[in-house]
Structure formats: structure tokens, C-alpha cells
Motif scaffolding. Structure first.
Motif, PDB file in Angstrom:
ATOM      1  N   TRP A 160      12.148 -14.801  76.280  1.00 52.85           N
ATOM      2  CA  TRP A 160      11.209 -15.737  75.661  1.00 52.85           C
ATOM      3  C   TRP A 160      11.937 -16.959  75.119  1.00 52.85           C
ATOM      4  N   SER A 161      11.295 -18.113  75.197  1.00 56.51           N
ATOM      5  CA  SER A 161      11.792 -19.296  74.506  1.00 56.51           C
ATOM      6  C   SER A 161      11.665 -19.087  72.998  1.00 56.51           C
ATOM      7  N   HIS A 163      11.547 -21.486  71.016  1.00 65.46           N
ATOM      8  CA  HIS A 163      10.962 -22.743  70.543  1.00 65.46           C
ATOM      9  C   HIS A 163       9.502 -22.922  70.948  1.00 65.46           C
ATOM     10  N   CYS A 167       6.168 -19.239  76.295  1.00 72.28           N
ATOM     11  CA  CYS A 167       7.018 -19.707  77.394  1.00 72.28           C
ATOM     12  C   CYS A 167       8.204 -18.757  77.544  1.00 72.28           C
ATOM     13  N   VAL A 179      10.864 -20.826  84.954  1.00 69.59           N
ATOM     14  CA  VAL A 179      10.244 -20.956  83.633  1.00 69.59           C
ATOM     15  C   VAL A 179       8.744 -20.805  83.804  1.00 69.59           C
ATOM     16  N   TRP A 203      18.169 -18.812  76.280  1.00 69.02           N
ATOM     17  CA  TRP A 203      17.772 -20.113  75.742  1.00 69.02           C
ATOM     18  C   TRP A 203      18.695 -20.500  74.592  1.00 69.02           C
ATOM     19  N   GLU A 208      15.370 -26.905  72.767  1.00 73.32           N
ATOM     20  CA  GLU A 208      14.301 -26.246  73.523  1.00 73.32           C
ATOM     21  C   GLU A 208      14.391 -26.486  75.027  1.00 73.32           C
ATOM     22  N   ASN A 209      15.180 -27.470  75.442  1.00 75.52           N
ATOM     23  CA  ASN A 209      15.301 -27.798  76.863  1.00 75.52           C
ATOM     24  C   ASN A 209      16.534 -27.203  77.530  1.00 75.52           C
ATOM     25  N   LEU A 211      18.975 -24.104  78.785  1.00 77.09           N
ATOM     26  CA  LEU A 211      19.171 -22.699  79.121  1.00 77.09           C
ATOM     27  C   LEU A 211      20.530 -22.523  79.767  1.00 77.09           C
TER      28      LEU A 211
END
Length: 299
Positions: A160-161, A163, A167, A179, A203, A208-209, A211
Motif C-alpha cells: 500500500w502507498s 500517502h 493506492c 500501480v 514506497w 508519494e511519487n 518507489l
């Protein structure tokens, strides 16, 4: 299984596949393990705790197939979910001596990854399987909420993200990082990240962008979701497949990886010489890895 600067505990006849620090209890770790490298035999969920005497076994639960991943509940400090070689997920309560509380069997092949969302207000779990699907679960509901299809190879990792609510990312033997958004069917983004099977992804806790992926080609690669044409960093040094990679909860550019080369390596991708340290205290494949949220520097 070992912790940096914290001793070791042997689980005879078992091979550890995943280690996850409790988000509630400092020094408490859950370990998913399997007999015979997960090819045959049973599995064990071991809950360990570090105290002044060393690492002690608090609780262990057995399952009739190998356990490959584990995740702590985000709303109950005693509850965990494991994923198994028989395709099922198991919910355990460490306050009880026996279990599991629930078993969810939908995947048709090995369930290799499971992760509990950290987003407050939503109790969502994602699992990834060798049946090439990821499934979305609410632990209070007896069946999956949705099945995500698109990968053309086994799924090794689903995360999981931290942020973006709803997502998650998945890494697969089809050499892609994908994603997904639970609110929209179909894949959101497909990144052809390596020319080899990708065994792990994570992540960044501060971006948040961003990985990272770890693959059979022995490399770690960083990916900015706003520009996926090329990686933002490539980290080389492992000599066999990278089994798991995790970003630090304390430093935006720090990460740790473990590999079938028996080592754990620490990296800072912002530095010209990014490899900070190589730890060689394991004598078998190193599969599980986590960084403590409570104790700075504890791995």
C-alpha cells in the motif's frame, strides 16, 4: 533471524520468509516461516520480542502450508494476517493461544504477499498471488471485495502507498511494477522496471511519487511515478537476486535490501557512493527484512 546489534533466535527446521515489526510494541517482530524452503511441509507464524536477555519467542502458531508473508493489523495490536502456499490468508490473534480466527481461501496458487493499509478510517488488506492476481479484502468481510487482473506473471509483492488512500503497488515475475487504485478498475500505471523478475517493491515514506524495486538481476531501481521513462537511481552490489527492499521510516533517501547472496545492505541513494554497509551474519538465503518504527536503527 537476527536484528542489527540485537542478537539472533534460531527456529530449527524453518526458513524465514518475512519479518515485520509491530507498529504498537517496540522490539516486537512477527516472522512468517516455512519448512523446506516453502516447497513442502508446514508453516509457522512466530512472534518474537527483544528484551535485555535477547530475543525471546512470545507466541507461535502453525499452519498446514508454508507462510510467505505477514502484516500487522492497523486497528488491533494483537491481530496479524499471514499469506500461505495453499493460496489462503489467515487472521491470527496473539492474545489467544490457538488460531487462526479466520481463513480466507480464494487465490488458486501461492499467496506470496499481504499488506494492511495504513490509511486511517479504511480497513483494507491487499494480497498478491502466483495466480497473477491481487485481491482486495476487508478483514471483517468473509470474501474478497475485488480482484485485480493484468499481471502476466506471478505476483511477488503488494504494498500500500503510505500517502495515497486506496493506492497500492505490485511487483511481478512479468518484469513490471504496477500501480493500482481501488476506486478505479484496471491498472493505473505499468512500469517495465527490469529485464528480470521483480521480487520486491516499496514506497518511500517521504515522497508519494517514489518507489523502489528489487529484482533477480541483482539491482535496485528507484522510480518517480511522474516520469517513468528511466529510473531515478540504480543501486548495484548484491551478487544474487534481491528478495526484499524497504525504505527507512526515518530518512527519505535511506533504504535496506536483503538477498539470496545471504547479505543485508544499507544504501543512501543521494550519495555518490550509495552503499553504506553490508551485513553478512546470515548463513542462508535472506528473505525477510523490516526497519523499526520505534527504535531508530533497529533492523
Amino acid at each position: 533471524m537476527g536484528t542489527a546489534g540485537g542478537g539472533a533466535l534460531r527456529l530449527p527446521g524453518l526458513h524465514g520468509y518475512a519479518a515485520e515489526f509491530s507498529p504498537y510494541w517496540p522490539g516486537r517482530v512477527a516472522c512468517a516461516a516455512a519448512q523446506y524452503y516453502g516447497i513442502a511441509g508446514c508453516g509457522t507464524l512466530a512472534v518474537l520480542e527483544q528484551n535485555k536477555a535477547g530475543i525471546v519467542l512470545l507466541r507461535s502458531f502453525d499452519w498446514n502450508d508454508g507462510l510467505f508473508d505477514v502484516t500487522w493489523s492497523e486497528n488491533n495490536e494483537h491481530v496479524l494476517i499471514t499469506s500461505s502456499g495453499d493460496g489462503s490468508l489467515q487472521i491470527w490473534d496473539t492474545a489467544k493461544t490457538k488460531g487462526p480466527l479466520q481463513v480466507y481461501k480464494e487465490h488458486t496458487q501461492e499467496a506470496y504477499s499481504v499488506d494492511w493499509s495504513q490509511t486511517r478510517g479504511e480497513q483494507l488488506v491487499v494480497s498478491g498471488s502466483w495466480d497473477q492476481t491481487a485481491k482486495l479484502w476487508d478483514p471483517a468481510v468473509g470474501k474478497s471485495l475485488y480482484t485485480f487482473k493484468g499481471h502476466e506473471g506471478v505476483i511477488y509483492s503488494t504494498i500500500w502507498s503510505p500517502h495515497i488512500p486506496g493506492c497500492f503497488a505490485s511487483a511481478s515475475g512479468d518484469q513490471t511494477l504496477r500501480v493500482w487504485d481501488v476506486k478505479a478498475p484496471g491498472v493505473k500505471l505499468v512500469i517495465p522496471a527490469h529485464q528480470a523478475e521483480i521480487l520486491s517493491c516499496d514506497w518511500c515514506k517521504y515522497d508519494e511519487n517514489l518507489l523502489v524495486t528489487g529484482a533477480v538481476d541483482c539491482s535496485l531501481k528507484g522510480w518517480d511515478l511522474r516520469n517513468i521513462r528511466q529510473p531515478v537511481f540504480i543501486l548495484l552490489g548484491h551478487t544474487y537476486a534481491i528478495r526484499r527492499v524497504k525504505f527507512s521510516p526515518f530518512h527519505a533517501t535511506l533504504l535496506a535490501s536483503c538477498s539470496y547472496d545471504f547479505t543485508v545492505r544499507f544504501w543512501d541513494f543521494s550519495k555518490p557512493n550509495p552503499l553504506l554497509e553490508t551485513v553478512e551474519h546470515h548463513t542462508e538465503f535472506t528473505c525477510g527484512l523490516d526497519l523499526s518504527l520505534h527504535n531508530h536503527g533497529q533492523v
